[in-house]
Write a protein that holds these residues in place. Structure first.
Motif, short mmCIF file in Angstrom:
data_model
loop_
_atom_site.label_atom_id
_atom_site.label_comp_id
_atom_site.label_asym_id
_atom_site.label_seq_id
_atom_site.Cartn_x
_atom_site.Cartn_y
_atom_site.Cartn_z
N ALA A 39 -5.80 7.29 11.29
CA ALA A 39 -6.95 8.03 10.35
C ALA A 39 -7.29 7.22 9.20
O ALA A 39 -6.41 6.38 8.41
CB ALA A 39 -6.25 9.34 9.78
N ALA A 40 -8.60 7.30 8.82
CA ALA A 40 -9.04 6.63 7.67
C ALA A 40 -10.13 7.45 6.80
O ALA A 40 -10.88 8.12 7.34
CB ALA A 40 -9.94 5.33 8.29
N LEU A 41 -9.91 7.29 5.64
CA LEU A 41 -10.81 7.79 4.60
C LEU A 41 -11.92 6.87 4.26
O LEU A 41 -13.06 7.53 3.85
CB LEU A 41 -10.31 8.22 3.16
N VAL A 42 -12.01 5.68 4.53
CA VAL A 42 -12.83 4.84 4.22
C VAL A 42 -13.19 3.97 5.08
O VAL A 42 -12.61 3.81 6.40
CB VAL A 42 -12.44 3.74 3.01
N HIS A 83 -9.99 13.24 15.04
CA HIS A 83 -10.76 14.38 14.27
C HIS A 83 -11.13 13.94 12.79
O HIS A 83 -11.95 14.08 12.24
CB HIS A 83 -9.93 15.51 14.41
N THR A 84 -10.03 13.02 12.29
CA THR A 84 -10.10 12.63 11.07
C THR A 84 -11.30 11.75 10.79
O THR A 84 -12.19 11.97 9.97
CB THR A 84 -8.76 11.98 10.52
N ASN A 85 -11.29 10.90 11.90
CA ASN A 85 -12.71 10.05 11.65
C ASN A 85 -13.81 10.51 12.08
O ASN A 85 -14.86 10.02 11.67
CB ASN A 85 -12.16 8.78 12.66
N HIS A 86 -13.64 11.62 12.75
CA HIS A 86 -15.10 12.40 12.98
C HIS A 86 -15.53 13.00 11.67
O HIS A 86 -16.69 12.96 11.50
CB HIS A 86 -14.89 13.55 14.01
N VAL A 87 -14.80 13.55 10.91
CA VAL A 87 -15.10 14.29 9.63
C VAL A 87 -15.46 13.39 8.85
O VAL A 87 -16.43 13.35 8.00
CB VAL A 87 -13.94 15.21 9.01
N ASN A 88 -14.58 12.05 8.51
CA ASN A 88 -14.75 11.29 7.48
C ASN A 88 -15.60 10.00 7.65
O ASN A 88 -16.23 9.53 6.73
CB ASN A 88 -13.47 10.61 7.00
N ALA A 112 0.89 -1.07 -0.11
CA ALA A 112 -0.10 -0.18 0.09
C ALA A 112 0.86 1.09 -0.08
O ALA A 112 0.29 2.50 -0.62
CB ALA A 112 -0.93 0.00 1.26
N GLY A 113 2.12 1.18 0.61
CA GLY A 113 2.75 2.30 0.67
C GLY A 113 1.99 3.34 1.87
O GLY A 113 2.50 4.52 1.66
N HIS A 114 1.23 2.81 2.61
CA HIS A 114 0.50 3.91 3.46
C HIS A 114 -0.23 2.93 4.30
O HIS A 114 -0.46 1.57 4.43
CB HIS A 114 -0.62 4.61 2.45
N LEU A 115 -0.81 3.40 5.45
CA LEU A 115 -1.47 2.82 6.49
C LEU A 115 -2.99 2.81 6.31
O LEU A 115 -3.54 3.74 6.07
CB LEU A 115 -1.13 3.56 7.94
N LEU A 116 -3.35 1.50 6.35
CA LEU A 116 -5.01 1.40 5.89
C LEU A 116 -5.52 0.75 6.95
O LEU A 116 -5.11 0.17 7.83
CB LEU A 116 -5.05 0.39 4.63
N PRO A 117 -6.98 1.19 7.35
CA PRO A 117 -7.49 0.77 8.30
C PRO A 117 -7.96 -0.93 8.43
O PRO A 117 -8.36 -1.44 7.51
CB PRO A 117 -8.81 1.42 8.41
N TRP A 120 -11.58 15.09 5.42
CA TRP A 120 -10.13 15.66 5.92
C TRP A 120 -9.07 14.70 5.76
O TRP A 120 -9.08 13.40 5.99
CB TRP A 120 -10.69 15.46 7.50
N HIS A 121 -8.05 15.34 5.34
CA HIS A 121 -6.77 14.77 4.97
C HIS A 121 -5.47 14.97 6.19
O HIS A 121 -5.45 15.94 6.45
CB HIS A 121 -6.26 15.13 3.64
N ASP A 122 -5.34 13.65 6.61
CA ASP A 122 -4.43 13.69 7.61
C ASP A 122 -2.95 13.91 7.04
O ASP A 122 -2.26 12.97 7.13
CB ASP A 122 -4.35 12.39 8.60
N SER A 123 -2.57 15.14 6.73
CA SER A 123 -1.23 15.47 6.14
C SER A 123 0.04 15.54 6.81
O SER A 123 0.81 15.20 6.37
CB SER A 123 -1.60 16.76 5.26
#
Length: 438
Positions: free
Chosen positions: A146-149, A181-186, A109-114, A218-221
């Motif tokens: 944090a998760a977008l999905v 906060h990210t999970n609150h918005v997304n 993934a190159g990233h942390l996924l939920p 929300w993007h956890d940048s």
């Protein structure tokens, strides 16, 4: 749990500012970016001054279906010992999928996924955490991400999932309030409810970081100032428990030293505000915690079910395969573009010559390449594969000079040793390639 105090994430770009920053009691460094035999001088100077250094891992994939890789665990343990760290940290996430367990291609993934908040996933995670704990010389703490999905058909809330994890394994928790906060918005999850459900006595320390909102996502940048809602969540947490440590994370777009000091001070103020509100209310103090369930672990059937689900999701994100049933297609599209963008950014850092050679064409060319070509061998291999793709497909606008530079770059790095500068050696190498093709 040992008190850590106020800290900041150490990065080479801000090393000098961190060394000069008053009141910094500890730092956190990305484990995979450290070479135990060649630690940066800045970290050595900080350690000599008594500043604690904590290695923070990003590649174990404790939430993945496979058992933790022994080599990665050994590397994390070595860094903890070299740095004299009181603990090490990792993430509740999966970062790769596929392979022998699912009889499918291995994907990175190159990233942390939920991780799905299901009983199966919890059983696998608990066993993986116990494997890691047995291999590490110091306590382990794991971080909520944090998760977008969102995964469909989840069985537990985040608080319930983390509580059971801590209860069954005795693992410490690294709570990232920016991720709440990210999970609150997304995902519509109430941060206060999440905090109320957490085993606060298991907290090792707290992360604070910045982000930004775009089109309701929300993007956890880790590349923007800390937002007020994040500081408010930190104050809420500090009113419930005295966190042993709080740390500012910043990974990109580094501001001036004065701005960093201002953000650290804002974090201190938020914690003090929470502690003042807790005075006389009987707020909890961190206490020792031990696992209560040794457990028999997750059997192969459970791991395979989880592995198939994670492989299907990751394939949709990085290889352009159909979106698994139950997922939000729009959000998955946002996540897929974010993953491709991160790949482009990291490859540009690992191989800084490529953005120079290709100029403004680098990013669009890489994003087009990444649409259906997943990363399988790390970022350096990704850079080589990208250049090979460009040379094969010869996209419009690439002049002969650019192609020549790309070809020289690829030849220099694709072999086991650097190419010789002597013309005779280069001719011999070219001849061997021609003969091998025949």
């Amino acid at each position: 749990m040992r008190r850590l105090g106020t800290g900041i994430g150490w990065r080479p770009e801000i090393a000098a500012a961190v060394e000069e920053m008053p009141g910094i009691e500890w730092v956190e460094a990305v484990s995979e970016n450290l070479c135990p035999g060649h630690l940066p001088d800045s970290l050595l100077r900080l350690r000599e001054r008594g500043v604690t250094v904590v290695p923070h891992g990003v590649s174990l994939g404790l939430g993945g279906a496979d058992r933790p890789d022994a080599g990665r665990l050994a590397a994390l343990a070595e860094r903890a010992e070299v740095l004299g760290s009181p603990l090490v940290t990792e993430h509740i996430a999966f970062v790769r999928a596929g392979g022998a367990l699912t009889a499918s291609p291995s994907l990175e993934a190159g990233h942390l996924l939920p991780v799905p908040r299901t009983r199966d996933a919890l059983d696998v995670l608990c066993e993986n955490v116990r494997v890691a704990q047995a291999a590490l010389p110091v306590p382990l703490a794991v971080e909520n991400i944090a998760a977008l999905v969102s995964w469909p058909d989840e069985e537990l809330t985040e608080g319930q999932f983390l509580y059971e994890l801590a209860d069954r394994t005795g693992v410490r928790l690294l709570i990232d309030v920016a991720n709440l906060h990210t999970n609150h918005v997304n995902r519509g999850e109430d941060p206060a409810e999440a905090l109320a459900g957490l085993p606060l006595e298991a907290i090792a320390y707290v992360h604070v970081a910045g982000g930004f909102e775009r089109d309701g996502v929300w993007h956890d940048s880790h590349a923007h100032p800390v937002a007020r809602p994040v500081l408010d969540i930190l104050t809420d947490l500090a009113s419930r428990v005295a966190p042993p440590g709080v740390l500012l994370e910043r990974d990109e777009n580094f501001p001036s030293g004065d701005e960093l000091r201002g953000e650290v001070e804002a974090i201190r103020v938020a914690v003090e505000k929470g502690r003042a509100a807790a005075t006389g209310t009987g707020a909890a103090a961190p206490t020792s915690r031990t696992g209560t369930d040794a457990g028999s672990g997750a059997d192969d059937a459970v791991r395979q079910r989880l592995g198939l689900a994670q492989a299907a999701l990751l394939s949709a994100l990085v290889a352009g395969t159909p979106v698994p049933e139950g997922f939000d297609r729009v959000r998955l599209g946002v996540q897929a573009r974010a993953l491709a963008g991160k790949r482009a950014d990291v490859v540009g850092k690992v191989a800084p010559e490529l953005p120079v050679i290709l100029g403004a064409r680098y990013r669009p060319a890489f994003l087009a390449y990444a649409q259906d070509r997943p990363m399988t061998g790390g970022y350096r291999q990704d850079a080589l594969d990208f250049v090979a793709h460009v040379l094969r497909t010869a996209p419009g606008g690439e002049g002969p000079g650019v192609r020549r530079e790309l070809r020289e770059w690829w030849l220099e790095r694709s072999g086991p040793v650097p190419r010789s500068a002597r013309p005779g050696a280069r001719l011999a190498r070219a001849t061997r390639r021609v003969l091998l093709r025949r």
